[in-house]
Design a protein around this motif. Sequence first.
Motif, PDB file in Angstrom:
ATOM      1  N   GLU A 220       0.831  -1.209   0.000  1.00  0.00           N
ATOM      2  CA  GLU A 220       0.000   0.000   0.000  1.00  0.00           C
ATOM      3  C   GLU A 220       0.869   1.263   0.000  1.00  0.00           C
ATOM      4  O   GLU A 220       0.570   2.232  -0.712  1.00  0.00           O
ATOM      5  N   ILE A 221       1.945   1.258   0.768  1.00  0.00           N
ATOM      6  CA  ILE A 221       2.862   2.403   0.809  1.00  0.00           C
ATOM      7  C   ILE A 221       3.494   2.621  -0.560  1.00  0.00           C
ATOM      8  O   ILE A 221       3.557   3.747  -1.061  1.00  0.00           O
ATOM      9  N   ILE A 222       3.940   1.544  -1.180  1.00  0.00           N
ATOM     10  CA  ILE A 222       4.524   1.626  -2.525  1.00  0.00           C
ATOM     11  C   ILE A 222       3.515   2.237  -3.493  1.00  0.00           C
ATOM     12  O   ILE A 222       3.848   3.152  -4.263  1.00  0.00           O
ATOM     13  N   ASN A 223       2.276   1.770  -3.452  1.00  0.00           N
ATOM     14  CA  ASN A 223       1.257   2.270  -4.367  1.00  0.00           C
ATOM     15  C   ASN A 223       0.955   3.752  -4.135  1.00  0.00           C
ATOM     16  O   ASN A 223       0.779   4.505  -5.088  1.00  0.00           O
ATOM     17  N   VAL A 224       0.917   4.175  -2.871  1.00  0.00           N
ATOM     18  CA  VAL A 224       0.677   5.594  -2.566  1.00  0.00           C
ATOM     19  C   VAL A 224       1.772   6.453  -3.181  1.00  0.00           C
ATOM     20  O   VAL A 224       1.497   7.475  -3.818  1.00  0.00           O
ATOM     21  N   PHE A 225       3.018   6.032  -3.024  1.00  0.00           N
ATOM     22  CA  PHE A 225       4.102   6.871  -3.539  1.00  0.00           C
ATOM     23  C   PHE A 225       4.282   6.750  -5.049  1.00  0.00           C
ATOM     24  O   PHE A 225       4.806   7.670  -5.677  1.00  0.00           O
ATOM     25  N   TYR A 226       3.796   5.665  -5.657  1.00  0.00           N
ATOM     26  CA  TYR A 226       3.755   5.633  -7.118  1.00  0.00           C
ATOM     27  C   TYR A 226       2.783   6.700  -7.619  1.00  0.00           C
ATOM     28  O   TYR A 226       3.059   7.398  -8.600  1.00  0.00           O
ATOM     29  N   LEU A 227       1.656   6.837  -6.942  1.00  0.00           N
ATOM     30  CA  LEU A 227       0.705   7.892  -7.310  1.00  0.00           C
ATOM     31  C   LEU A 227       1.331   9.273  -7.124  1.00  0.00           C
ATOM     32  O   LEU A 227       1.128  10.171  -7.942  1.00  0.00           O
TER      33      LEU A 227
END
Length: 183
Positions: free
Chosen positions: A151-158
């Motif tokens: 989830e953290i990875i996905n947030v920072f990809y955004l």
Amino acid sequence: MPAKRVEYGVNHHQLKKIQNLKMTKWEVIKNLNYKQISALLVWFLKHPFFMFATFKATIHTLRIAEKEFPKTHGLHNKANAFRHAIWNVLIAQECAKFSSDLDKVLAWTKQITDWHEEFSPNEKMAKLMDLHNNKIGRKHFVNLKDSSKTEIINVFYLKLESAVKINSESALEEIDNLVFLED
């Protein structure tokens, strides 16, 4: 739904830059001065659990960065901004396992990552970029403290979609997002 992951290519000049910046653990230790070694020792004695958590988070961050952005996260690009932001979230997340005082956790995270930037061989703008992206990670920690690494990875990809390329120190004061220096 996570943002589309963008591949960041590396040209020959950038690859040489990465190779020149990479230092072995022993070289990093050899380059520490007495004051830096003393600070680490004191921090370890005062905060052994936080030091352990920091080490663990750093290992996780490097593994994630290498998986997501192989051979490019060592440059001053979006991949580097991503790495610094998640590093701060993961340090705070790991430290929060040992303390429920989030102000203390965030103060530690800032102290140790600022210290890292002080001894790292970076030019002024690169250092300012790293400090800024560290701050962005800490800012988002409160909302991500119970999130999985995915989830953290996905947030920072955004967040990378709206990352801002900067070329001056004054630009940083106005930006509340991830920043980078080169494509």
